[in-house]
Design a protein around this motif. Sequence first.
Motif, short mmCIF file in Angstrom:
data_model
loop_
_atom_site.label_atom_id
_atom_site.label_comp_id
_atom_site.label_asym_id
_atom_site.label_seq_id
_atom_site.Cartn_x
_atom_site.Cartn_y
_atom_site.Cartn_z
N GLU A 62 -17.39 -22.14 -29.13
CA GLU A 62 -18.75 -22.04 -29.85
C GLU A 62 -18.60 -22.45 -31.13
N GLN A 63 -17.46 -22.29 -32.08
CA GLN A 63 -17.37 -22.42 -33.51
C GLN A 63 -17.11 -24.10 -33.34
N ILE A 64 -16.13 -24.47 -32.58
CA ILE A 64 -15.93 -26.16 -32.64
C ILE A 64 -17.08 -26.80 -32.27
N GLU A 65 -17.89 -26.36 -31.33
CA GLU A 65 -19.01 -27.06 -30.80
C GLU A 65 -20.19 -27.10 -32.11
N ASN A 66 -20.07 -26.07 -32.79
CA ASN A 66 -20.99 -25.83 -34.17
C ASN A 66 -20.57 -26.94 -35.07
N LEU A 67 -19.11 -27.22 -35.39
CA LEU A 67 -18.64 -28.17 -36.21
C LEU A 67 -18.96 -29.65 -35.81
N LEU A 68 -18.90 -29.81 -34.47
CA LEU A 68 -18.93 -31.22 -33.91
C LEU A 68 -20.58 -31.38 -33.86
N ALA A 69 -21.45 -30.40 -34.04
CA ALA A 69 -22.97 -30.98 -33.67
C ALA A 69 -23.47 -31.58 -35.11
N VAL A 70 -22.76 -31.89 -36.16
CA VAL A 70 -23.06 -32.56 -37.39
C VAL A 70 -23.31 -34.11 -36.99
N GLU A 71 -24.66 -34.48 -37.15
CA GLU A 71 -25.07 -35.81 -37.07
C GLU A 71 -24.72 -36.77 -38.22
N TYR A 72 -23.63 -37.02 -38.46
CA TYR A 72 -23.37 -37.91 -39.55
C TYR A 72 -22.04 -38.86 -39.35
N ALA A 73 -22.16 -40.18 -39.64
CA ALA A 73 -21.35 -40.98 -38.94
C ALA A 73 -19.81 -40.95 -39.44
N ARG A 74 -19.57 -40.35 -40.72
CA ARG A 74 -18.49 -40.55 -41.38
C ARG A 74 -17.94 -39.25 -41.63
N TYR A 75 -17.59 -38.67 -40.33
CA TYR A 75 -17.18 -37.22 -40.06
C TYR A 75 -16.50 -37.09 -38.96
N GLU A 76 -15.50 -36.04 -39.14
CA GLU A 76 -14.55 -35.56 -38.35
C GLU A 76 -14.27 -33.93 -38.17
N VAL A 77 -13.72 -33.62 -37.34
CA VAL A 77 -12.97 -32.37 -37.13
C VAL A 77 -11.67 -32.12 -36.75
N VAL A 78 -10.56 -31.76 -37.62
CA VAL A 78 -9.24 -31.80 -37.09
C VAL A 78 -8.77 -30.13 -37.03
N VAL A 79 -8.58 -29.68 -35.77
CA VAL A 79 -8.43 -28.45 -35.58
C VAL A 79 -7.02 -28.35 -35.36
N VAL A 80 -6.38 -27.26 -35.97
CA VAL A 80 -4.93 -27.04 -35.89
C VAL A 80 -4.79 -25.53 -35.29
N LEU A 81 -3.99 -25.94 -34.05
CA LEU A 81 -3.63 -24.64 -33.36
C LEU A 81 -2.14 -24.54 -32.70
N ASP A 82 -1.97 -23.34 -32.72
CA ASP A 82 -0.58 -23.14 -32.20
C ASP A 82 -0.51 -23.20 -30.50
N ALA A 83 -0.05 -24.13 -29.64
CA ALA A 83 -0.38 -24.20 -28.39
C ALA A 83 0.57 -23.13 -27.71
N LEU A 84 1.53 -22.70 -28.29
CA LEU A 84 2.53 -21.82 -27.53
C LEU A 84 1.78 -20.17 -27.75
N ARG A 85 1.37 -19.97 -29.17
CA ARG A 85 1.02 -18.68 -29.31
C ARG A 85 -0.37 -18.39 -28.70
N TYR A 86 -1.25 -19.57 -28.66
CA TYR A 86 -2.61 -19.41 -28.13
C TYR A 86 -2.77 -20.42 -27.08
N SER A 87 -2.01 -20.12 -25.84
CA SER A 87 -2.18 -21.26 -24.70
C SER A 87 -3.30 -21.54 -23.88
N ALA A 88 -3.87 -20.28 -23.96
CA ALA A 88 -5.25 -20.26 -23.18
C ALA A 88 -6.19 -20.94 -24.01
N GLU A 89 -6.12 -20.81 -25.26
CA GLU A 89 -7.48 -21.37 -26.07
C GLU A 89 -7.22 -22.86 -26.23
#
Length: 315
Positions: A62-89
Amino acid sequence: MLILLFLFLLLAAVAAAAFDVLFRVVRGRNKRLLLAGTYGTASDAPDGIGISVLCSGVRTLEQIENLLAVEYARYEVVVVLDALRYSAEFSALAVRYRMIRVEYVPSGELPVQGVRALGRSRKRRFRRLVLVDRVQDTPQGDFDAAAGVAAYDYLLPVHEGQYLLPDAVGRLVAEVGECGAGMCDMVRMRVGEPGRLLSREAVIAAGGFANAPWRRIPRDRRKTLWEPVFCLPRRRRPRPVIRTLLALLLAGGAGAAAWAGWWPAAAVLVTGALVWSVGGYVAQALGEVAGAYAAGFVSRRRFRRKIGEGNFTIS
């Protein structure tokens, strides 16, 4: 007598400060409305200002979708996540956005450790999303890792639960643009959920987020935004009825104190009522902006519809 004079001067200063905040917030709201019509033009400019959102602790779709919904050309979202600790997410993100592993090459500009892998989407419409698998330690370490792979010159750190308000990115771009290219290193948000937009150069010069780069930026290279950029959708706010009752109690107490001849107490209560009233006006002005999220301007349904249509402005 001197004590009373000091008290009245103090109360006058408090009242003046309250009116100053009200003036800045209302001016910021009006500026936001004025710039709303030119937002698309600034977004499509070939030499426009780019913003990379750096996420630490952000794990929900939900939060990542909110961040990605920005309609601006020069824009990106970089998500840092621990794949071992939060494997399901992590797996849910990888599947939802069709992420594939790509080569990770450290830039060497920041002290980054613990990065296992870098992921990007194989789908063009998700190209603005970058996923970094990193051992979790501190938010500052996550932000450094995200900045190391970010594509743009301005960085916006985001924590868990911070949702972007509609047109928030456009307002940040406008504030930076007013200073001229390369003349602004920070835009600080003074109302609502706190946050800072920082230039990459300032972060690198400080040696990373752990060294508080915002403290080293000269005042002439800072800007202050008296508008909210983030909102916390689950935070409860006082109801209007409660605000009205408290204001009436303050006004009634001031009247009773004046009738009894207790002028210092009356002055304190009048100042309290004034500050409370200003706070109500400020909340109303901010509510016109923050209410946009609650009204569904950046809802999951709208985001999914746009994704299905491929109707995003992307670089």
